[in-house]
Every structure is written in C-alpha cells, then in structure tokens.
Design an enzyme around this catalytic site. Structure first.
Site, PDB file in Angstrom:
ATOM      1  N   SER A  92      32.460 -49.342 -41.683  1.00 27.08           N
ATOM      2  CA  SER A  92      33.213 -50.233 -42.578  1.00 27.08           C
ATOM      3  C   SER A  92      34.565 -49.611 -42.933  1.00 27.08           C
ATOM      4  CB  SER A  92      32.368 -50.563 -43.814  1.00 27.08           C
ATOM      5  OG  SER A  92      32.998 -51.545 -44.605  1.00 27.08           O
ATOM      6  N   HIS A 201      31.229 -57.911 -45.982  1.00 29.86           N
ATOM      7  CA  HIS A 201      30.883 -58.292 -44.605  1.00 29.86           C
ATOM      8  C   HIS A 201      30.098 -59.591 -44.466  1.00 29.86           C
ATOM      9  CE1 HIS A 201      32.615 -54.523 -43.369  1.00 29.86           C
ATOM     10  NE2 HIS A 201      31.848 -53.893 -44.235  1.00 29.86           N
TER      11      HIS A 201
END
Length: 309
Positions: A92, A201
C-alpha cells in the site's frame, strides 16, 4: 550473496520512538527526516519520537512518517555499501517508499504526495462511517462470497490479501460488521475489527483516487533503477503513465500482497529484507512462500548482519 528483495511496510507499522536506535548510530536518519520536515512544514522527527500516538496515527501524518522512515533506512543501506536488491515492492503506502528508493519519484515530492493521499482518503469517507476487519482462517473465495451477500446496497470487499488465511475487508462500517459475522459463520477463526478511520482500497476510495490522479500528473516520474512490483497488477512497470495509473487504481483496489511475494520468489529471490519500522511483512513472508526467508532492517545489529551476508 543470495538473491534478495527489499519490501516496504504500510500503515500499521508506525510507532512512537521508531528508528531511535538507528538515528543514534547513523546521522543520515535524522537528516532524511529534516528533509521531509522542510517539505511538510512541521517537525516530522519530533512527531515520530515524541508523539502523541494519536497524532502519528492520523493517516495524513502516518503516511509521510513511514515513507521517510523507509527512505532513511534505504539511505543508511546505501551509505554502508549495501548491494542493490533484485526487486522491490511495498504494501500500500509502502509502494511509494519503493518508488522513491528505486529513483522513480523525488523524495520531497513523494512526502507531500502521500500527505495529500492521506488527506484525500480521510475526506472521502465521513469519520465513523467506514470500517476494516481482518478475517483469519478462511479462503479468499468464501470471503468474497460473504462480502457480496452482506453488502445490502453498501460497500464491502476484500482489500488486502496479506497471506493465505489472512485477508482484510473494508467498506461501510455496518456492511463490514455483517460480512465479518458471515465469514465467522462460514468457518473463519476470527473477524478482527481494525482501529482505523479510513476503509482503504475499497470502492469508497474512488473520489480520493480521482483527486490523487490530479496530483500525480504534476510530478515527474523517472525510470526505475530497480524493478518495483506493484500492488494492483503484480507487475513491474517502467513507463511513467503506467506507474501513475497503477498508483491511482491501487487506492480503490485490493493490495495483492500474497501474489506479489509469490512473484518475487518466482524470480529466484531467496530472502526479503523489510525496510521500515516493525516486522509485519517479515511475519507474513513464511506464510506465503515457506522457502523464502525474511528479516527486518530497522536495528543496527540486523543491518550489520545483512551487510556481511
């Protein structure tokens, strides 16, 4: 020396006092934080060393802090004559750290960019309306099915494939709670709500991604000096437009960490070094590919051992 890769952690690896021992041994750590502080307009090192934790844990401050910590450790590695890794990847936010260390994005640009990324993420979902839960001990397909059946017009989906049997789901808080219960009913060992304010996400992040795309377009991207495996497609892109596009899509698509580590192992890599605070990715590695070894490079003794390999 065996083939090795560098992996960079994401949010959740921060802690007050992180890298204190490294900073005491290597002045470049604090110098790197001073550069970040100049880009941000506040003392980032003081925040990481003194807290308070609730400030450090605000996503728009967590992200620059972790990026800077990883870049500082990379600079120590280079300064000490460490060899270049075969590949890089980041979880990430860690993908930005990897891109800085691979020479794709200028450090000061990246620090400001991830601060904005954090603000855009926080703005996308009103406080208290989003949630994330870690689902332990259930297969990916069953988790996806539980999310679909629990949505009831809201958003909930798998967002981090961290290792086999460890998947994080995110979306509207109530939908995440319903999906967590459905996962447990389907045989999951645990459904652990995570203490986060932003459901990363998932589809709720699309407005943040649109804003991020505008900012990414303003930044110069260079060709990577080391291949970086991206989260969203598990591919090593070299073209600036493709790298930008993958970063935009990353914000509202799952982090394919399991597949990323499998891909790295398939390239002949035998060891992963985690470049950042904590040991989250080190812990996941063996669960993904049992022939891979991993260690964290955030303490002087660990760094010395790695340099002599």
């Amino acid at each position: 020396m065996t083939q090795f890769a560098f992996v960079f952690p994401g949010q959740g690896s921060q802690s007050v006092g992180m890298l204190a021992e490294m900073a005491a041994n290597y002045p470049i750590v604090e110098e790197t934080f001073a550069e970040a502080s100049a880009a941000l307009g506040y003392d980032l090192w003081a925040l990481t060393q003194q807290g308070p934790a609730e400030e450090l844990n605000k996503t728009w401050q967590t992200q620059p802090a972790l990026l800077t910590a990883s870049v500082a450790l990379w600079r120590v590695w280079q300064q000490q004559g460490g060899k270049m890794p075969a590949l890089m990847a980041g979880h990430s936010l860690g993908e930005y750290s990897a891109l800085v260390c691979a020479g794709v994005i200028n450090f000061a640009d990246a620090v400001r960019l991830v601060e904005m990324r954090g603000k855009f993420m926080q703005e996308a979902v009103p406080e208290g309306t989003g949630g994330m839960s870690a689902i332990i001990g259930l297969d990916d397909a069953s988790i996806a099915k539980a999310c679909e059946e629990s949505a009831e017009g809201q958003v909930v989906s798998p967002v981090n494939f961290n290792s086999p049997g460890q998947v994080v789901i995110a979306g509207h808080k109530e939908a995440v709670e319903r999906a967590g219960a459905a996962c447990k009913a389907a045989g999951a060992k645990r459904a652990l709500p995570l203490p986060v304010s932003v459901p990363s996400h998932c589809a709720l992040m699309k407005p943040a991604a649109d804003k991020l795309a505008v900012e990414l377009a303003k930044i110069t991207f260079s060709a990577p000096t080391v291949p970086v495996v991206n989260n969203v497609d598990v591919k090593c892109e070299t073209d600036a437009a493709a790298i930008r596009d993958a970063l935009v899509r990353q914000l509202y698509n799952p982090v394919q960490w399991t597949k990323s580590v499998e891909f790295i192992a398939a390239q002949g890599v035998e060891h992963l070094y985690e470049v950042g605070p904590g040991k989250v990715l080190t812990g996941l590695t063996k669960r993904i590919v049992d022939t891979l070894t991993a260690s964290a490079l955030n303490e002087p003794a660990a760094l010395s051992a790695a340099l002599t390999q």
